[in-house]
Write an enzyme that holds these catalytic residues in place. Structure first.
Site, PDB file in Angstrom:
ATOM      1  CE  LYS A  29      44.987  51.403  38.338  1.00 56.54           C
ATOM      2  NZ  LYS A  29      46.020  50.655  39.108  1.00 56.54           N
TER       3      LYS A  29
ATOM      4  CE  LYS B  42      38.864  46.417  36.028  1.00 57.53           C
ATOM      5  NZ  LYS B  42      40.322  45.936  36.052  1.00 57.53           N
TER       6      LYS B  42
ATOM      7  CE  LYS C 160      41.417  44.950  44.557  1.00 60.34           C
ATOM      8  NZ  LYS C 160      43.049  44.958  44.710  1.00 60.34           N
TER       9      LYS C 160
HETATM   10  P1  AMP Z   1      43.161  44.771  41.079  1.00 52.47           P
HETATM   11  O1  AMP Z   1      41.954  44.768  41.653  1.00 52.47           O
HETATM   12  O2  AMP Z   1      43.413  45.746  39.998  1.00 52.47           O
HETATM   13  O3  AMP Z   1      44.270  44.650  42.023  1.00 52.47           O
HETATM   14  O4  AMP Z   1      43.402  43.263  40.260  1.00 52.47           O
HETATM   15  C1  AMP Z   1      43.466  42.064  41.014  1.00 52.47           C
HETATM   16  C2  AMP Z   1      43.318  40.820  39.889  1.00 52.47           C
HETATM   17  O5  AMP Z   1      41.915  40.510  39.628  1.00 52.47           O
HETATM   18  C3  AMP Z   1      43.973  41.040  38.448  1.00 52.47           C
HETATM   19  O6  AMP Z   1      44.317  39.854  37.967  1.00 52.47           O
HETATM   20  C4  AMP Z   1      42.600  41.663  37.828  1.00 52.47           C
HETATM   21  O7  AMP Z   1      43.021  41.436  36.533  1.00 52.47           O
HETATM   22  C5  AMP Z   1      41.699  40.955  38.269  1.00 52.47           C
HETATM   23  N1  AMP Z   1      40.574  41.651  38.247  1.00 52.47           N
HETATM   24  C6  AMP Z   1      40.219  42.899  38.691  1.00 52.47           C
HETATM   25  N2  AMP Z   1      39.062  43.494  38.190  1.00 52.47           N
HETATM   26  C7  AMP Z   1      38.325  42.316  37.693  1.00 52.47           C
HETATM   27  C8  AMP Z   1      37.015  42.364  37.059  1.00 52.47           C
HETATM   28  N3  AMP Z   1      36.128  43.115  37.264  1.00 52.47           N
HETATM   29  N4  AMP Z   1      36.795  41.087  36.562  1.00 52.47           N
HETATM   30  C9  AMP Z   1      37.824  40.096  36.396  1.00 52.47           C
HETATM   31  N5  AMP Z   1      38.773  40.224  36.816  1.00 52.47           N
HETATM   32  C10 AMP Z   1      39.281  40.986  37.516  1.00 52.47           C
END
Ligand code: AMP
Ligand code: TRP
Length: 327
Positions: A112, A194, A197
């Site tokens: 990040k 991956k 967002k």
């Molecule tokens: P975040 O988008 O980082 O706030 O992630 C929220 C939740 O979604 C967390 O548990 C992450 O591990 C999961 N997550 C985020 N991106 C992915 C992805 N590409 N595949 C699977 N899980 C994800």
């Protein structure tokens, strides 16, 4: 007694099918067997610059999406992190017992901070201490997250252990719970990265609120390879990712899916996948529209959640402070 489960999600960007398949879907299913707390982590969101109005709107949107996905406020606690100030207070305390070296090993910070063009805040570096506070405040036993968060949960566990050995048994040691399917959904435009967002490329992610035509367009344009066979194969990230998404939405076995597409072309798979995703998201989108017609209703659910979380957090923080000679 059911085991306590805690998880958090940031109210930033657009929630995509990676979040849904890797996290939210499991949270919904876990409500049967666990005692669940779900937290919208706005204090984590501000570790990078946020527009105040957008942050507020996204917090409500995320609450709506979680409820629409099936988080049930009668069975689970759903609340906003900044509504329970004990999180920030415990994070400070944990800061003071976490060695710098542990934090410096965190791969998410390295990624990040390399991407962050404006300021890299101390908060971004310290992000895992706040996450540890979230988890430890509630005597959490399991933390359902995607694979990318495993290192943070391990740091939380190490922190709990360190506190316990310094000040006596206080914290429960949590364990990560990583789903087997969907733990890592990749970007449609670049299946070696991956789905995230914070990626802005137009064909990168399928968002939970994307209309059917947008979903079709994104799936049809997804990057694949120049081979032909439709098979789960980690060495072919594009096709593997599309099949993984298909599997996660349908719940079918790999064999069934491979048999269905035997002898067919990539465009058949893509057409069929687009419909599977559209149908999978349709009920979520419908419930979202009816929930958000009443924003005050969502705010009331969040307020009730904070009122239920606060006494649990307050009790734990009190115990921590007493052990440390504070207050
Ligand atoms: P975040 O988008 O980082 O706030 O992630 C929220 C939740 O979604 C967390 O548990 C992450 O591990 C999961 N997550 C985020 N991106 C992915 C992805 N590409 N595949 C699977 N899980 C994800
Ligand atoms: N760091 C997590 C993410 O980006 C969100 C999060 C914050 C979290 N606090 C948490 C997840 C506590 C699990 C438990 O995905």
């Amino acid at each position: 007694m059911k085991k306590r489960s805690f998880s958090g999600i940031q109210p930033t960007g657009n929630i995509h099918i990676g979040n849904y398949l890797g996290a939210i879907k499991y949270w919904v299913a876990m409500q049967e067997n666990y005692d669940n707390i779900f937290c919208i982590v706005d204090l984590h969101a501000i570790t990078v610059p946020q527009d105040p109005q957008v942050l507020k709107a996204k917090t409500r949107e995320l609450a709506g999406l979680l409820l629409a996905s099936g988080i049930d406020q009668r069975r689970s606690i759903l609340f906003v992190q900044s509504h329970v100030h004990e999180h920030a207070e415990l994070a400070w305390i944990l800061n003071c017992i976490i060695p710098m070296g542990w934090m410096q090993r965190m791969t998410q910070f390295k990624e990040k901070s390399a991407k962050q063009k404006q300021l890299v805040s101390v908060g971004l570096f310290d992000y895992p201490a706040l996450m540890a506070a979230d988890i430890l405040l509630y005597r959490t036993e399991v933390v359902p997250v995607g694979e990318d968060q495993k290192q943070h949960v391990e740091l939380t566990r190490d922190t709990a252990q360190r506190f316990n050995s310094l000040y006596g048994e206080t914290f429960v040691l949590p364990e990560p719970l990583i789903p087997e399917i969907g733990a890592r959904i990749m970007g449609l435009d670049d299946p070696t990265k991956k789905m995230s967002k914070s990626e802005n490329a137009p064909n990168h992610a399928i968002n939970l609120l994307d209309p059917p035509d947008v979903i079709r367009g994104k799936v049809m344009r997804a990057t694949t390879d120049s081979l032909k066979e439709i098979r789960f194969d980690e060495n072919r990230p594009g096709i593997n990712n599309l099949l993984t998404i298909y599997q996660a939405f349908t719940g079918e076995s790999r064999e069934t899916i491979e048999a269905r597409f035997a002898g067919k072309g990539y465009s058949d798979l893509k057409k069929s996948l687009a419909e599977v995703v559209i149908e999978g998201l349709r009920p979520v989108q419908e419930r979202y529209r009816s929930l958000t017609a009443d924003p005050a209703g969502i705010d009331a659910i969040l307020e009730d959640g904070a009122n239920r979380a606060r006494p649990i957090a307050r009790k734990m923080l009190g115990e921590v402070k007493a052990r440390m000679g504070l207050g």
